[in-house]
Design a protein around this motif. Sequence first.
Motif: not given
Length: 98
Positions: A46, A60, A62, A71
């Motif tokens: 992360s 990314p 989500k 994700t």
Amino acid sequence: MSELDPVIHATARLRITATLAALPAGDQMSFPRLQGLLDMTAGNLSTHLRKLEDAGYVSPTKTFEGRTPATYIELTTRGRRAFEDYTHTLRELLGDPS
């Protein structure tokens, strides 16, 4: 001679970028799949993804799969170009004419 991109040059970020660059443009990889392939902790991955995202190199997405958050990570056009430039510069530094 060009310099190596410091955002990509960190070992973990280079591994992330190279893994995502192996996908066809526009394809995504799930966070758990990327984590497993690179054998990184979720927190470490992360942190490095955030630096790549801040540079505009990854994007990314989500979403939810049922009720479970998911994700997906994609190498952006800018990120793909940065990786190509990085590998080109590395070849130059190593004296590889290709």
